[in-house]
Design a protein around this motif. Structure first.
Motif, PDB file in Angstrom:
ATOM      1  N   CYS A  19       0.498  -0.732  -0.027  1.00  0.00           N
ATOM      2  CA  CYS A  19      -0.256   0.108  -0.311  1.00  0.00           C
ATOM      3  C   CYS A  19       1.014   1.169   0.172  1.00  0.00           C
ATOM      4  O   CYS A  19       1.610   1.541   0.346  1.00  0.00           O
ATOM      5  CB  CYS A  19      -1.066   0.388   1.221  1.00  0.00           C
ATOM      6  N   ILE A  20       1.007   1.928  -0.929  1.00  0.00           N
ATOM      7  CA  ILE A  20       1.598   3.250  -1.028  1.00  0.00           C
ATOM      8  C   ILE A  20       0.301   4.912  -0.363  1.00  0.00           C
ATOM      9  O   ILE A  20       1.044   6.362  -1.303  1.00  0.00           O
ATOM     10  CB  ILE A  20       1.508   3.463  -2.633  1.00  0.00           C
ATOM     11  N   CYS A  25      -1.887   7.974  -1.749  1.00  0.00           N
ATOM     12  CA  CYS A  25      -2.218   7.503  -2.361  1.00  0.00           C
ATOM     13  C   CYS A  25      -4.226   7.101  -2.326  1.00  0.00           C
ATOM     14  O   CYS A  25      -3.725   6.491  -0.446  1.00  0.00           O
ATOM     15  CB  CYS A  25      -2.256   6.106  -3.483  1.00  0.00           C
ATOM     16  N   CYS A  28      -9.117   3.851  -3.388  1.00  0.00           N
ATOM     17  CA  CYS A  28      -9.982   2.492  -2.729  1.00  0.00           C
ATOM     18  C   CYS A  28     -10.562   3.551  -2.129  1.00  0.00           C
ATOM     19  O   CYS A  28     -12.020   2.518  -1.898  1.00  0.00           O
ATOM     20  CB  CYS A  28      -8.916   1.004  -1.738  1.00  0.00           C
ATOM     21  N   CYS A  63      -6.933  -0.507  -7.119  1.00  0.00           N
ATOM     22  CA  CYS A  63      -5.484  -0.497  -6.422  1.00  0.00           C
ATOM     23  C   CYS A  63      -4.441  -0.549  -7.635  1.00  0.00           C
ATOM     24  O   CYS A  63      -4.521  -1.841  -7.988  1.00  0.00           O
ATOM     25  CB  CYS A  63      -5.703  -1.418  -4.945  1.00  0.00           C
ATOM     26  N   VAL A  68      -4.717  -4.251  -1.973  1.00  0.00           N
ATOM     27  CA  VAL A  68      -6.840  -4.818  -1.310  1.00  0.00           C
ATOM     28  C   VAL A  68      -6.603  -6.354  -2.141  1.00  0.00           C
ATOM     29  O   VAL A  68      -6.636  -6.341  -3.287  1.00  0.00           O
ATOM     30  CB  VAL A  68      -7.620  -3.844  -2.162  1.00  0.00           C
TER      31      VAL A  68
END
Ligand code: FAD
Ligand code: SF4
Ligand code: SF4
Lengths: 77, 580
Positions: A19-20, A25, A28, A63, A68
């Protein structure tokens, strides 16, 4: 009446390593029709904040890093 | 900042046409309104995010009701929908849809959405209905939302995501004046003044409780909590045939379509536990649902969708559609249970109840121009009363609404609402945030929907309904006096429960009013088991008059397409006759 919190195993899981969200970001969180995903203040990663999921998939499909995973909610699995 | 912290605030904006709900009908309505008058301001307000909202958030596998020259005629389609609805149809709107929908298909095609074609380049339409051929697969169905979104951006439609509309505003003389909404992440309120308003808020999909017990495991997109029905009601608009519930045959527990419309044309069929067919036709009608229900309870249940007799390549083709678009987690679900379509049939069940004209006929009353009974207020898609409309109906009637609403806006000035109405609404919206202690929305919602299942689900029994209404009134009192919301997200759910409660009351009221049985399972009243054409061959309209819920009859408009006597009951003969 006092409130108690209720334990629930949430269907949507985010891989923190991928995850960034810490780089800005929010994809989602933005797309979820039920608005149940958030970015954690503690980890700066996305996570499922509310167990109110239609197991529909936009979060996983959109994503950019494949972080995810949508699982089927336990009650109907 | 704490998660979803509540911010106190109220602002006001104005526009020419306000479209509420950016799922399917809404984007088309906004686009058409803007193209009609590019100088005008069009706002598209959405509770979620237009990019991925509504029934089609992950696309669709096909059009269920395409009337394509060479395959079907508008006359034939109008006839089929009339018969499937036991005759209670204002044909003008259905006929207009049937005439217009082909040009909408061509337009969607020009947006980049592809429809299945055969070797000759003709649309490859499949037969699922009783009489005609209308089902058109969409090979790149997952792109629908992206394609629409591109058009909205290009036309410079103003999109406001994460705003939930809560009430409509009207002038003293009864014209539409705008809407009140609330930000779902901050609880800030926004008043939007508008000359015309189009409601596209989808079905009332969170009315019954799914049998899994998971509140958000509904057939409909769970964001569709019936807000549009509740708002139309409180604005004094009439709602049609709400007793004609939506109930669908679905994959058990998963609660999404299996989907017979995809698999049927390849040779799949619905069967009982003996492997025998028991329904003539897989098209979803109340009559078909009654046979499904009877089979489930007869000792010959469970009911299955049978695929395993098909060639493995065919099954792979069906799988690639079912597991890619519309409800892509179907594959994950079956995998989790170890179900392979090649060796095992799909266990089916019936869904919770809801209101929806997209699949049934319960919606805000509209004429063939998508006008409601409130001047300047329009409705399209699942929440508007044109029956069996599905996705193409949402697009086509959304288009009709957009054009007509802009014409209305061009010829009217803003109507003035009473500022006191905004203050009253602000108090109602914020009330759950003002309490220190009380009951959270999820508990009130669970109880309300559990009562809907226990008391309102067909078969409809008068005595049960009377008890159910008493229990619902108690839950309403808790909701109004004791519900708490500790952050903006809980407030969103608290507002949704209020729509759900209103819909439950409307479902009960409308069902008790119609003293006959009609539409198969949708309105099966055990105290009035027969169809009574003499007294009840009519629509029912429910509305709020002097603060009270009332129902009245409305005559069915003279048919445009006549139905012969021997055709009228074609959909009554759904059960396969036993052959010796
Ligand atoms: C699982 C499933 C499968 C289907 N399969 C098919 C098929 O194969 N073929 C076919 O033709 N049809 C199919 N349908 C039917 C078709 O998808 C619908 O009829 C159509 O999409 C309805 O469009 P709509 O605009 O009325 O509602 P939606 O597309 O659901 O849009 C409603 C929008 O309103 C928003 N909203 C709700 N409340 C508020 C509020 N208070 N404020 C602001 N916004 C709000 C919602 O977030 C949502 O975006 C299917 C439906 C479902 C649920
Ligand atoms: S979309 Fe993916 S990368 Fe972006 S915040 Fe969500 S999980 Fe993280
Ligand atoms: S599956 Fe759907 S409802 Fe669930 S978190 Fe993802 S986008 Fe939201």
């Amino acid at each position: 009446m006092p409130l108690a919190s209720f334990q629930t195993s949430v269907p949507v899981v985010v891989d923190d390593a991928k995850c960034i969200a810490d780089k800005g970001c929010t994809v989602c969180v933005d797309v979820c029709p039920l608005d149940v995903l958030r970015i954690s203040d503690m980890t700066n990663k996305a996570y499922m904040a509310y167990d109110e999921c239609w197991y529909c998939m936009p979060c996983e499909a959109d994503c950019p890093t494949g972080a995810v995973t949508v699982n089927i909610p336990y009650l109907l699995r | 900042m704490a998660l979803d912290q509540i911010v106190d605030g109220l602002s006001e904006v104005s526009c020419d046409v306000l479209v509420i709900g950016g799922g399917t009908a809404g984007p088309m309505a906004a686009l058409k309104a803007k193209l009609k008058n590019p100088k005008a301001n069009v706002v598209l307000l959405e509770k979620a995010n237009v990019k991925r909202s509504g029934a089609i958030s992950m696309g669709m596998d096909g059009l269920n009701n395409a009337v394509i020259p060479g395959y079907a005629t508008p006359e034939q389609y109008t006839k089929e929908i009339t018969i499937a609805n036991d005759g209670i149809v204002d044909q003008k709107a259905v006929y207009k849809y049937a005439q217009n929908c082909y040009s909408i298909i061509e337009e969607l095609d020009s947006f980049g959405i592809r429809f299945l074609k055969n070797e000759n380049g003709d649309y490859a339409v499949k037969k699922v209905h009783h009489i005609g051929t209308y089902v058109l697969p969409m090979p790149n169905g997952e792109t629908v939302k992206k394609a629409l979104y591109r058009q909205l951006r290009r036309a410079r439609i103003l999109i406001s995501n994460r705003y939930m509309a809560t009430r409509l505003l009207k002038s003293a003389d009864g014209r539409i004046a705008g809407a009140v909404s609330v930000n779902t992440r901050t609880a800030e309120m926004l008043v939007i003044k508008a000359k015309a308003v189009i409601l596209c808020m989808g079905a009332a999909g969170r009315l019954g409780l799914p049998t899994s017990g998971y509140m958000f495991g509904t057939y409909e997109n769970a964001a569709n909590s019936g807000d549009g029905y509740a708002m139309a009601y409180h604005a004094g608009a009439a709602l049609a045939n709400l007793e004609c519930f939506q109930i669908n045959p679905l994959i058990k527990d998963y609660n999404g379509p299996a989907c017979a419309y995809v698999a049927g044309p390849f040779g799949a069929y619905t069967a009982n536990n003996e492997g025998s067919r028991f329904i003539e036709c897989d098209y979803w009608s109340g009559q078909m649902m009654l046979e499904f229900y009877n089979e489930l309870l007869s000792g010959k249940g469970p009911v299955f969708l049978q695929l395993k007799h098909l060639h493995p390549d065919t099954i792979s083709e069906i799988e690639s559609t079912l597991h890619k678009v519309e409800r892509p987690t179907r594959g994950l679900f079956q995998q989790g249970r170890g179900v392979d379509y090649r060796s095992e049939s799909i266990e089916m069940h019936i869904s919770e109840i809801g209101f929806c004209s997209g699949h049934s006929a319960s919606g805000v009353f509209v004429d063939d121009n998508a006008r409601t009974t409130v001047p300047g207020l329009y409705a399209a898609g699942d929440m508007a009363s044109v029956p069996h409309n599905y996705m193409l109906g949402a697009f086509t009637n959304g288009s009709v609404a957009g054009i007509d609403a802009m014409e209305f806006a061009d010829s009217h000035d803003f109507a003035e609402f009473d500022v006191a109405d905004v203050a009253v609404e602000r108090d109602r919206v914020m009330a759950p945030t003002k309490r220190e202690d009380g009951i959270p929305p999820n508990q009130i919602e669970y109880k309300t929907r559990r009562l809907v299942n226990d008391y309102l689900q067909p078969p409809k029994v008068t005595r049960k309904y009377e008890l159910g209404m008493r229990r619902l009134a108690e839950a309403r009192e808790d909701m109004q006096e004791r519900m708490i919301a500790r952050n903006a997200h809980e407030l969103l759910r608290a507002l949704e429960v209020q729509s759900i409660m209103d819909c439950a009351d409307m479902a009960a009221h409308a069902s008790l009013y119609r003293e006959e049985s009609r539409w198969g399972l949708y309105h099966w009243r055990t105290d009035f088991p027969e169809k009574d054409n003499e007294n009840w061959f009519c629509h029912t309209l429910l509305s709020k008059r002097d603060g009270k819920m009332t129902s009245e009859k409305r005559a069915v408009e003279p048919y445009v397409v006549p139905i012969a006597d021997d055709e009228k009951d074609l959909y009554d003969k759904q059960r396969i006759r036993a052959t010796a």
